[in-house]
Design an enzyme around this catalytic site. Structure first.
Site, PDB file in Angstrom:
ATOM      1  N   HIS A   1      -2.796   2.571  -5.802  1.00 31.16           N
ATOM      2  CA  HIS A   1      -3.370   1.259  -5.506  1.00 31.16           C
ATOM      3  C   HIS A   1      -3.464   0.380  -6.753  1.00 31.16           C
ATOM      4  O   HIS A   1      -3.580  -0.840  -6.641  1.00 31.16           O
ATOM      5  CB  HIS A   1      -4.754   1.433  -4.878  1.00 31.16           C
ATOM      6  CG  HIS A   1      -4.959   0.617  -3.635  1.00 31.16           C
ATOM      7  ND1 HIS A   1      -4.165   0.737  -2.516  1.00 31.16           N
ATOM      8  CD2 HIS A   1      -5.855  -0.363  -3.342  1.00 31.16           C
ATOM      9  CE1 HIS A   1      -4.573  -0.113  -1.581  1.00 31.16           C
ATOM     10  NE2 HIS A   1      -5.590  -0.789  -2.059  1.00 31.16           N
TER      11      HIS A   1
ATOM     12  N   ARG B   1       0.857  -1.179   0.000  1.00 33.63           N
ATOM     13  CA  ARG B   1       0.000   0.000   0.000  1.00 33.63           C
ATOM     14  C   ARG B   1       0.899   1.237   0.000  1.00 33.63           C
ATOM     15  O   ARG B   1       2.023   1.206   0.510  1.00 33.63           O
ATOM     16  CB  ARG B   1      -0.889   0.028   1.239  1.00 33.63           C
ATOM     17  CG  ARG B   1      -1.815  -1.172   1.383  1.00 33.63           C
ATOM     18  CD  ARG B   1      -2.585  -1.080   2.710  1.00 33.63           C
ATOM     19  NE  ARG B   1      -3.518  -2.190   2.893  1.00 33.63           N
ATOM     20  CZ  ARG B   1      -3.234  -3.311   3.530  1.00 33.63           C
ATOM     21  NH1 ARG B   1      -2.024  -3.479   4.062  1.00 33.63           N
ATOM     22  NH2 ARG B   1      -4.133  -4.266   3.657  1.00 33.63           N
TER      23      ARG B   1
ATOM     24  N   HIS C   1      -4.186  -9.173   3.775  1.00 33.20           N
ATOM     25  CA  HIS C   1      -5.629  -9.163   3.992  1.00 33.20           C
ATOM     26  C   HIS C   1      -5.982 -10.068   5.169  1.00 33.20           C
ATOM     27  O   HIS C   1      -5.529 -11.218   5.231  1.00 33.20           O
ATOM     28  CB  HIS C   1      -6.370  -9.677   2.748  1.00 33.20           C
ATOM     29  CG  HIS C   1      -6.363  -8.721   1.605  1.00 33.20           C
ATOM     30  ND1 HIS C   1      -6.607  -9.109   0.292  1.00 33.20           N
ATOM     31  CD2 HIS C   1      -6.124  -7.381   1.556  1.00 33.20           C
ATOM     32  CE1 HIS C   1      -6.522  -8.049  -0.491  1.00 33.20           C
ATOM     33  NE2 HIS C   1      -6.247  -6.995   0.254  1.00 33.20           N
TER      34      HIS C   1
ATOM     35  N   ARG D   1      -0.837  -2.139  -6.861  1.00 35.74           N
ATOM     36  CA  ARG D   1      -1.141  -3.226  -5.911  1.00 35.74           C
ATOM     37  C   ARG D   1      -2.131  -4.210  -6.543  1.00 35.74           C
ATOM     38  O   ARG D   1      -1.951  -5.424  -6.465  1.00 35.74           O
ATOM     39  CB  ARG D   1      -1.703  -2.624  -4.628  1.00 35.74           C
ATOM     40  CG  ARG D   1      -2.102  -3.629  -3.547  1.00 35.74           C
ATOM     41  CD  ARG D   1      -2.446  -2.845  -2.280  1.00 35.74           C
ATOM     42  NE  ARG D   1      -3.196  -3.610  -1.296  1.00 35.74           N
ATOM     43  CZ  ARG D   1      -2.634  -4.377  -0.362  1.00 35.74           C
ATOM     44  NH1 ARG D   1      -1.335  -4.512  -0.313  1.00 35.74           N
ATOM     45  NH2 ARG D   1      -3.386  -5.019   0.526  1.00 35.74           N
TER      46      ARG D   1
ATOM     47  N   LYS E   1      -2.226  -2.579   7.945  1.00 31.78           N
ATOM     48  CA  LYS E   1      -3.431  -2.171   8.663  1.00 31.78           C
ATOM     49  C   LYS E   1      -3.529  -2.922   9.988  1.00 31.78           C
ATOM     50  O   LYS E   1      -3.166  -4.085  10.086  1.00 31.78           O
ATOM     51  CB  LYS E   1      -4.673  -2.451   7.814  1.00 31.78           C
ATOM     52  CG  LYS E   1      -4.852  -1.488   6.648  1.00 31.78           C
ATOM     53  CD  LYS E   1      -6.175  -1.724   5.950  1.00 31.78           C
ATOM     54  CE  LYS E   1      -6.429  -0.678   4.861  1.00 31.78           C
ATOM     55  NZ  LYS E   1      -7.724  -0.902   4.187  1.00 31.78           N
TER      56      LYS E   1
ATOM     57  N   TYR F   1      -9.764 -10.454  -6.806  1.00 33.15           N
ATOM     58  CA  TYR F   1      -8.781 -10.585  -7.876  1.00 33.15           C
ATOM     59  C   TYR F   1      -9.028 -11.804  -8.749  1.00 33.15           C
ATOM     60  O   TYR F   1      -8.609 -11.833  -9.905  1.00 33.15           O
ATOM     61  CB  TYR F   1      -7.371 -10.616  -7.283  1.00 33.15           C
ATOM     62  CG  TYR F   1      -7.045  -9.332  -6.574  1.00 33.15           C
ATOM     63  CD1 TYR F   1      -6.850  -8.148  -7.283  1.00 33.15           C
ATOM     64  CD2 TYR F   1      -6.976  -9.272  -5.189  1.00 33.15           C
ATOM     65  CE1 TYR F   1      -6.598  -6.955  -6.630  1.00 33.15           C
ATOM     66  CE2 TYR F   1      -6.710  -8.094  -4.526  1.00 33.15           C
ATOM     67  CZ  TYR F   1      -6.525  -6.936  -5.251  1.00 33.15           C
ATOM     68  OH  TYR F   1      -6.272  -5.761  -4.608  1.00 33.15           O
TER      69      TYR F   1
END
Length: 295
Positions: A241, A146, A267, A244, A170, A276
């Site tokens: 992004h 990110r 994730h 990514r 995150k 994806y």
């Protein structure tokens, strides 16, 4: 009610380690919900019913709120009321039978391999800034970082002799990921030819520096990518992004396991990664329709 909300937000921060921006979103949603309850003379959460929640969600829709906003609100309320029940502050959960509105599927933009190559080739690598920018693009595409993770990369996060870098993603979760030889070569070149000129005898823990020897901002990365998208002649809407998304899509198309991609992207839920697979199928269908004489 305010005290219960503060206890909940404190739990999100201390027990679950959620990021400040995420907690701020929960705070905003719950403040909007309690403001609505006040207009309905509801003064405690044990007075909230399924009907009152549905009426609240209807007011959001009538106010023209995006479906994604309403969906986020449902998610916030579901987590909050579950917390109240688990902590014995409520005996029943009014969110039990309330479902999230169905989301329209918005697939993120993805660059082709040729477009990625054109973007990577766009910086002028005869200059210190061009070397830096080429290295930034190479690292983003090689790792799927990110942009917030990229700008916070520190020298101490590099383990190039092992082909690894580490980052804090995150929820303050650390992850270690592999990085390819091409990106490593560009990092080495940047460290030898460009970074010392940007540093100018100063000190900085950050890998990527601006003209003043300080760390780059997310906004500056966004602006640079827009500049190089134009140079590369790419007509798609490209953001940081996008690299990514392209990283994840390309390695899936080349046989990577979905769980591995989930780990690489950081994730917490594999359902986030599954978007994806839809992109790959969409691209496969497009190629088939273009290539097959009777498609």
């Amino acid at each position: 009610m305010e005290l219960q909300i503060e206890d909940y937000l404190h739990d999100l921060k201390i027990e679950r380690g959620l990021a400040e921006n995420t907690i701020a979103s929960y705070r905003q949603d719950l403040a909007e919900f309690t403001a609505y309850l006040t207009t309905q003379q509801v003064t405690a959460f044990d007075q909230v019913t399924q009907l009152s929640i549905l009426q609240f969600l209807k007011t959001l829709q009538e106010a023209g709120k995006a479906r994604s906003t309403v969906t986020r609100m449902v998610s916030t309320l579901r987590r909050f009321f579950r917390y109240l029940v688990q902590n014995e502050q409520l005996t029943t959960d009014p969110m039990t039978e309330i479902r999230s509105p169905k989301q329209g599927q918005h697939l993120p933009a993805v660059l082709t391999v040729d477009e990625v190559t054109a973007l990577l080739d766009a910086p002028d690598t005869t200059t210190k800034y061009g070397i830096r920018d080429r290295t930034i693009l190479e690292v983003m595409y090689a790792t799927g970082l990110r942009v917030s993770e990229l700008v916070h990369l520190k020298m101490s996060d590099l383990h190039l002799d092992m082909g690894l870098i580490q980052t804090i993603g995150k929820g303050n979760k650390e992850r270690i990921m592999p990085i390819g030889d091409v990106a490593i070569d560009w990092i080495d070149r940047y460290l030898n030819e460009s970074r010392p000129k940007l540093l100018k005898q100063r000190q900085s823990p950050y890998l990527f520096l601006n003209a003043h020897g300080s760390g780059l901002s997310r906004q500056s990365i966004w602006q640079k990518i827009q500049q190089y998208v134009s140079v590369a002649g790419i007509s798609k809407h490209v953001t940081p992004h996008t690299l990514r998304h392209s990283f994840a899509t390309h390695i899936l198309e080349n046989g990577a396991d979905l769980r591995i991609v989930q780990e690489l992207l950081g994730h917490s839920d594999i359902s986030t990664t599954q978007i994806y697979t839809h992109i790959s199928k969409q691209r496969l269908t497009a190629v088939y329709r273009k290539a097959h004489p009777r498609a």
